[in-house]
Write an enzyme that holds these catalytic residues in place. Sequence first.
Site: not given
Ligand code: GLA
Length: 387
Positions: A173, A223
């Site tokens: 991101d 996550y």
């Molecule tokens: C979120 C995290 C990223 C990545 C995505 C999944 O956006 O911030 O670093 O892992 O999930 O692809």
Amino acid sequence: MINKLKVDFKNIFDKDCENVFFSPGRVNLIGEHTDYNGGHVFPCALSFGTYGVIAKRNDKKIRMHSLNFEHIGIVEFDIKQIKYDKNHDWVNYPKGVIKVFQDKGYEIEHGFDLLVFGNIPNGAGLSSSASLELLMAAILNDTFELNIDMVDMVKFSQEAENKFIGVNCGIMDQFAIGMGKDRCAILLDCNTLKYRYSEINMDGYSIVIGNTNKRRGLADSKYNERRSECERALANIQIKLNIKALGELTEEEFEINKELIENEIDRKRAKHAVYENQRTLKAVKALEENNLHLFGQLMVGSHVSLRDDYEVTGIELDTLVNIALNQKGVVGARMTGAGFGGCTVSIVKDENVGDFIENVTKGYEKEIGYAPTFYVANISNGTRKLG
Ligand code: GLA
């Protein structure tokens, strides 16, 4: 917009602002949950994002206000007292960045007043938090003439999110937001941070983002759980293979060695990480060869893998993608971002976009009980000073 923000700044802080900055949101076209597994991602920066209007102060106070969280009011703190404070809500993101800069030895000599306004839908998985982090990084870099390279600011912002906020995110991101380029997606190897831009030339087709409007509730804990599962799988494989990340494996190497992974769930997670990484490379190649049809099929493959092996979709994302795939002019659709709610991304023929939005809205509303929201994506440049 910018003039209004300048007037708002004057009304809130009772003085004129000095500079205006902008930091985009991002959408990932393919390569999901691969970044922290040392794989590839293919995101782009969007034209909507976060604006920051700033003026220096002569003392050591930092004051921040967001037009998106007016009820919180002005949050004030001392430059030498940067601590996480639950009540400070959104301010913890820029605070985290300031803290990382200070810890790295960069001197933030004096305070400042900052007004923030974002038009990225919050909690939609389009990275409003990373956008805010890079905004703060760019402001500090410019205001205090720190001369920091953008890739380093990207890393500092990720560190702020990991250590100060406590979300163990990968680098995608922040990288997409800091390094975004007009009309391009970025193919980033998260293992080496080597990257290249790939021009998005979908002649006659649009990238349509669909927001499920389901907030990413338990997203952060789930996550972190996925990360641990992948780390365990990697540790199992490392008993035999000398690799640093799952992203180093081809599909064949994974199939030969998958029995090393003791736990069946960990094995499914690792499978996704390996296959999704390879799928991303195939997808970029397809797009660059103008094979939009294959690109679309790979997007669908990505969604299925995120649904069945990685288990990060949910009824809202699955419904939105399924309905999208049944519409005329759609070449592919998938969830984008962390999952558990948030957004989908679809490639839709320009002439069908109107009907697509109308039909998917109706179908989704009927099944889920509330409406989704759609945005036609405009790919833009990364975080920058506007003036
Ligand atoms: C979120 C995290 C990223 C990545 C995505 C999944 O956006 O911030 O670093 O892992 O999930 O692809």
